[in-house]
Design a protein around this motif. Structure first.
Motif, PDB file in Angstrom:
ATOM      1  N   PHE A  51       0.840  -1.192   0.000  1.00 18.23           N
ATOM      2  CA  PHE A  51       0.000   0.000   0.000  1.00 18.23           C
ATOM      3  C   PHE A  51       0.885   1.255   0.000  1.00 18.23           C
ATOM      4  O   PHE A  51       0.904   2.023   0.969  1.00 18.23           O
ATOM      5  N   ALA A  92      -1.656   0.996   9.351  1.00 20.06           N
ATOM      6  CA  ALA A  92      -1.927   0.445   8.022  1.00 20.06           C
ATOM      7  C   ALA A  92      -2.836   1.349   7.200  1.00 20.06           C
ATOM      8  O   ALA A  92      -3.686   0.862   6.456  1.00 20.06           O
ATOM      9  N   THR A 128     -12.284   0.145   2.882  1.00 20.44           N
ATOM     10  CA  THR A 128     -13.342   1.088   2.547  1.00 20.44           C
ATOM     11  C   THR A 128     -13.519   1.154   1.023  1.00 20.44           C
ATOM     12  O   THR A 128     -14.603   1.492   0.555  1.00 20.44           O
TER      13      THR A 128
HETATM   14  N1  ARG Z   1      -8.019   3.240   4.194  1.00 19.45           N
HETATM   15  C1  ARG Z   1      -8.621   2.033   3.709  1.00 19.45           C
HETATM   16  C2  ARG Z   1      -9.323   1.329   4.844  1.00 19.45           C
HETATM   17  O1  ARG Z   1      -9.086   1.625   5.972  1.00 19.45           O
HETATM   18  C3  ARG Z   1      -7.625   1.092   3.056  1.00 19.45           C
HETATM   19  C4  ARG Z   1      -6.466   0.704   3.907  1.00 19.45           C
HETATM   20  C5  ARG Z   1      -5.632  -0.406   3.298  1.00 19.45           C
HETATM   21  N2  ARG Z   1      -4.384  -0.478   3.995  1.00 19.45           N
HETATM   22  C6  ARG Z   1      -3.379  -1.327   3.707  1.00 19.45           C
HETATM   23  N3  ARG Z   1      -2.304  -1.234   4.403  1.00 19.45           N
HETATM   24  N4  ARG Z   1      -3.502  -2.216   2.781  1.00 19.45           N
HETATM   25  O2  ARG Z   1     -10.120   0.447   4.626  1.00 19.45           O
END
Ligand code: ARG
Length: 235
Positions: free
Chosen positions: A20, A75, A128
């Motif tokens: 990501f 994340a 999301t």
């Molecule tokens: N911001 C989005 C969520 O919280 C996507 C996050 C994805 N993060 C990752 N490290 N793959 O759903």
């Protein structure tokens, strides 16, 4: 469980979901990115010590946290009421919207969700972005449930987009911009969701939550925040 809070050394084990960029990704196997640097700087402001990073599929992070395998999630995780039923978050540290990626130099250039009529679309499981697919494409009948592919990692989704297995990827805007700069994909349109990222914590860790919020404020007030932001978002 070396990382469990309550240990004498107060080591906290961080968990992320790489793939990501620029928030968390691997280069030659090494984990790096904005979230990695930011959490390290924040924890350095506290009395806690950061343990070894653990890397999970995104939808494995909350179970890993509630199951005590990790103590904090870094994340690019959006703070949402849904997630707050299970976990807690620090104060927000970044803002984002959702973007729709398509192939670069391709005949298919959608301007809105309805242009996806009957076309295969992908997103990372538990994100999301996957929610946007559900509400804007599946619930509205623009595509069938079968036209949606869910991926463990957005890197696989972008690869499938490049090689024509799917026609769109719904993903956080800053990450869409990064993939668009690195690969044969481009942003078709943006859905303004106004999401905010926070570090995730167990609900019963209010001491750690206060420490991380104070640490975040301290990092923001210093020079290091601009340095970290520049490193991952500068030209
Ligand atoms: N911001 C989005 C969520 O919280 C996507 C996050 C994805 N993060 C990752 N490290 N793959 O759903």
């Amino acid at each position: 469980l070396a990382g469990c809070l309550g240990d004498d050394d107060d080591v906290i084990v961080p968990g992320t979901a790489s793939g990501f960029p620029p928030f968390e990704f691997r280069e030659d196997g090494e984990l790096m990115g904005f979230d990695i640097d930011l959490l390290e700087a924040v924890v350095a402001e506290t009395e806690y010590e950061l343990g070894e990073w653990e890397d999970f599929d995104f939808d494995g992070l909350i179970p890993a946290l509630t199951g005590d395998r990790i103590d904090v999630i870094a994340a690019a995780m959006t703070i949402s009421p849904d997630r707050q039923e299970t976990i807690a978050f620090t104060d927000p540290y970044w803002e984002s919207d959702q973007a729709v990626l398509v192939r670069e130099d391709d005949g298919f250039q959608p301007a809105s969700w309805t242009d996806f009529e009957g076309r295969p679309v992908g997103a990372q499981s538990g994100t999301t972005g996957a929610e946007q697919v559900q509400t804007n494409l599946i619930d509205t009948g623009v595509i069938d449930e079968d036209d949606y592919s869910s991926y463990d990692n957005y890197v696989f989704a972008v690869e499938d987009l490049e090689n024509g297995n799917i026609d769109g990827v719904v993903i956080d805007l800053p990450v869409a911009e990064t993939f668009a700069a690195q690969r044969d994909v481009a942003i078709a349109f943006v859905e303004e969701t106004g999401e905010e990222y926070g570090f995730g914590l167990r609900q019963d860790e209010s001491e750690l939550q206060t420490a991380l919020n104070d640490g975040l404020a301290a990092v923001r007030d210093g020079d290091e925040y601009a340095e970290i932001t520049d490193r991952w978002f500068g030209q």
